[in-house]
Design a protein around this motif. Structure first.
Motif, PDB file in Angstrom:
ATOM      1  N   LYS A  72       0.822  -1.210   0.000  1.00 13.06           N
ATOM      2  CA  LYS A  72       0.000   0.000   0.000  1.00 13.06           C
ATOM      3  C   LYS A  72       0.855   1.258   0.000  1.00 13.06           C
ATOM      4  O   LYS A  72       0.347   2.364  -0.063  1.00 13.06           O
ATOM      5  CB  LYS A  72      -0.965   0.007   1.195  1.00 13.06           C
ATOM      6  N   GLY A  73       2.179   1.096   0.104  1.00 13.50           N
ATOM      7  CA  GLY A  73       3.083   2.235  -0.001  1.00 13.50           C
ATOM      8  C   GLY A  73       3.358   2.966   1.299  1.00 13.50           C
ATOM      9  O   GLY A  73       4.063   3.971   1.296  1.00 13.50           O
ATOM     10  N   CYS A  74       2.854   2.488   2.404  1.00 12.59           N
ATOM     11  CA  CYS A  74       3.035   3.175   3.692  1.00 12.59           C
ATOM     12  C   CYS A  74       4.518   3.309   4.059  1.00 12.59           C
ATOM     13  O   CYS A  74       4.960   4.355   4.536  1.00 12.59           O
ATOM     14  CB  CYS A  74       2.313   2.426   4.808  1.00 12.59           C
ATOM     15  N   LEU A  75       5.264   2.228   3.820  1.00  8.34           N
ATOM     16  CA  LEU A  75       6.680   2.218   4.209  1.00  8.34           C
ATOM     17  C   LEU A  75       7.546   3.034   3.263  1.00  8.34           C
ATOM     18  O   LEU A  75       8.730   3.212   3.513  1.00  8.34           O
ATOM     19  CB  LEU A  75       7.201   0.782   4.307  1.00  8.34           C
ATOM     20  N   GLY A  76       6.965   3.550   2.208  1.00  7.78           N
ATOM     21  CA  GLY A  76       7.710   4.445   1.336  1.00  7.78           C
ATOM     22  C   GLY A  76       8.035   5.754   2.036  1.00  7.78           C
ATOM     23  O   GLY A  76       9.059   6.382   1.757  1.00  7.78           O
ATOM     24  N   CYS A  77       7.179   6.166   2.954  1.00  7.37           N
ATOM     25  CA  CYS A  77       7.361   7.435   3.677  1.00  7.37           C
ATOM     26  C   CYS A  77       7.519   7.248   5.182  1.00  7.37           C
ATOM     27  O   CYS A  77       8.096   8.088   5.852  1.00  7.37           O
ATOM     28  CB  CYS A  77       6.174   8.360   3.426  1.00  7.37           C
ATOM     29  N   HIS A  78       6.936   6.179   5.729  1.00  2.82           N
ATOM     30  CA  HIS A  78       6.880   5.987   7.180  1.00  2.82           C
ATOM     31  C   HIS A  78       7.657   4.759   7.625  1.00  2.82           C
ATOM     32  O   HIS A  78       7.763   3.789   6.891  1.00  2.82           O
ATOM     33  CB  HIS A  78       5.432   5.794   7.634  1.00  2.82           C
ATOM     34  N   SER A  79       8.147   4.800   8.856  1.00  5.69           N
ATOM     35  CA  SER A  79       8.675   3.632   9.550  1.00  5.69           C
ATOM     36  C   SER A  79       7.701   3.289  10.669  1.00  5.69           C
ATOM     37  O   SER A  79       6.853   4.105  11.030  1.00  5.69           O
ATOM     38  CB  SER A  79      10.047   3.929  10.167  1.00  5.69           C
ATOM     39  N   VAL A  80       7.819   2.081  11.204  1.00  7.66           N
ATOM     40  CA  VAL A  80       7.025   1.671  12.364  1.00  7.66           C
ATOM     41  C   VAL A  80       7.988   0.949  13.300  1.00  7.66           C
ATOM     42  O   VAL A  80       8.118  -0.268  13.273  1.00  7.66           O
ATOM     43  CB  VAL A  80       5.845   0.761  11.963  1.00  7.66           C
ATOM     44  N   GLU A  81       8.695   1.733  14.114  1.00  6.19           N
ATOM     45  CA  GLU A  81       9.703   1.160  15.009  1.00  6.19           C
ATOM     46  C   GLU A  81       9.112   0.150  15.973  1.00  6.19           C
ATOM     47  O   GLU A  81       9.776  -0.803  16.345  1.00  6.19           O
ATOM     48  CB  GLU A  81      10.424   2.265  15.773  1.00  6.19           C
ATOM     49  N   GLY A  82       7.862   0.336  16.367  1.00  7.44           N
ATOM     50  CA  GLY A  82       7.214  -0.589  17.294  1.00  7.44           C
ATOM     51  C   GLY A  82       7.070  -1.987  16.728  1.00  7.44           C
ATOM     52  O   GLY A  82       6.851  -2.943  17.462  1.00  7.44           O
ATOM     53  N   LEU A  83       7.181  -2.125  15.400  1.00  7.89           N
ATOM     54  CA  LEU A  83       7.127  -3.429  14.747  1.00  7.89           C
ATOM     55  C   LEU A  83       8.437  -3.763  14.042  1.00  7.89           C
ATOM     56  O   LEU A  83       8.499  -4.691  13.240  1.00  7.89           O
ATOM     57  CB  LEU A  83       5.979  -3.458  13.722  1.00  7.89           C
ATOM     58  N   ASN A  84       9.467  -2.976  14.307  1.00  8.10           N
ATOM     59  CA  ASN A  84      10.776  -3.137  13.661  1.00  8.10           C
ATOM     60  C   ASN A  84      10.686  -3.052  12.142  1.00  8.10           C
ATOM     61  O   ASN A  84      11.358  -3.794  11.435  1.00  8.10           O
ATOM     62  CB  ASN A  84      11.442  -4.457  14.078  1.00  8.10           C
ATOM     63  N   LEU A  85       9.835  -2.163  11.639  1.00 12.14           N
ATOM     64  CA  LEU A  85       9.697  -1.963  10.200  1.00 12.14           C
ATOM     65  C   LEU A  85      10.376  -0.659   9.822  1.00 12.14           C
ATOM     66  O   LEU A  85       9.971   0.408  10.262  1.00 12.14           O
ATOM     67  CB  LEU A  85       8.219  -1.926   9.787  1.00 12.14           C
ATOM     68  N   THR A  86      11.400  -0.768   9.008  1.00 10.69           N
ATOM     69  CA  THR A  86      12.130   0.403   8.555  1.00 10.69           C
ATOM     70  C   THR A  86      11.550   0.845   7.228  1.00 10.69           C
ATOM     71  O   THR A  86      11.348   0.044   6.330  1.00 10.69           O
ATOM     72  CB  THR A  86      13.623   0.076   8.382  1.00 10.69           C
ATOM     73  N   GLY A  87      11.279   2.110   7.125  1.00 12.87           N
ATOM     74  CA  GLY A  87      10.737   2.649   5.885  1.00 12.87           C
ATOM     75  C   GLY A  87      11.346   4.001   5.601  1.00 12.87           C
ATOM     76  O   GLY A  87      12.455   4.300   6.044  1.00 12.87           O
ATOM     77  N   GLY A  88      10.608   4.820   4.910  1.00 17.89           N
ATOM     78  CA  GLY A  88      11.089   6.149   4.563  1.00 17.89           C
ATOM     79  C   GLY A  88      11.109   7.082   5.755  1.00 17.89           C
ATOM     80  O   GLY A  88      10.494   6.827   6.792  1.00 17.89           O
ATOM     81  N   ALA A  89      11.827   8.172   5.583  1.00 22.97           N
ATOM     82  CA  ALA A  89      11.960   9.152   6.660  1.00 22.97           C
ATOM     83  C   ALA A  89      11.152  10.412   6.374  1.00 22.97           C
ATOM     84  O   ALA A  89      11.182  11.355   7.150  1.00 22.97           O
ATOM     85  CB  ALA A  89      13.430   9.507   6.858  1.00 22.97           C
TER      86      ALA A  89
END
Length: 149
Positions: A72-89
């Motif tokens: 869905k493209g969420c990780l293109g701009c966002h990270s979710v540290e609570g789930l150890n998901l690295t994404g965009g800044a």
């Protein structure tokens, strides 16, 4: 005046490009921090079999949800540290989004994901709307992320 604008645009593009490359080379270019199920088996071996099963199930759920956030493209701009998901800044970390969105945007997160009140997210979600099932999955994921912190 046109020459100054052209120089500004070229400088901005070069700066962004160099910054992107530096980020990829120096430390942001590594693969996702999500543990694979094989890693989870070796890292979570305990004397209690049930604890190991619960951890493996949670890890598999996170890996499965990672694909939804990626597709869905969420990780293109966002990270979710609570789930150890690295994404965009570009966008904020979504670890506390489940808790903070209503106070910041005036509506619960499930409603925000259907009709965002921010200009940026309106454009993003408007071009790629989420189904009710996807909204539910993302809300559950963000709830889990907030509980992990």
């Amino acid at each position: 005046m046109q020459k100054a604008i052209i120089h500004f645009v070229i400088s901005a593009l070069l700066g962004l490009g160099i910054g992107y490359l530096a980020f990829q080379v120096v430390g942001g270019g590594e693969e996702s921090n999500v543990a694979s199920p094989e890693t989870a088996n070796t890292d979570t071996t305990t004397e209690k079999g049930n604890a190991q099963e619960d951890t493996n199930t949670d890890t598999e759920a996170v890996v499965a949800e990672d694909s939804l956030l990626s597709t869905k493209g969420c990780l293109g701009c966002h990270s979710v540290e609570g789930l150890n998901l690295t994404g965009g800044a570009t966008g904020p970390d979504l670890t506390q989004a489940y808790i903070n969105v209503e106070g910041k945007h005036g509506k619960p997160i499930d409603q925000f994901l259907k009709e965002p009140t921010s200009a940026v997210m309106s454009g993003v979600i408007g071009g790629n709307p989420l189904s009710d099932d996807e909204v539910t999955q993302i809300v559950d994921l963000l709830k889990q992320a907030s509980q992990n912190q």
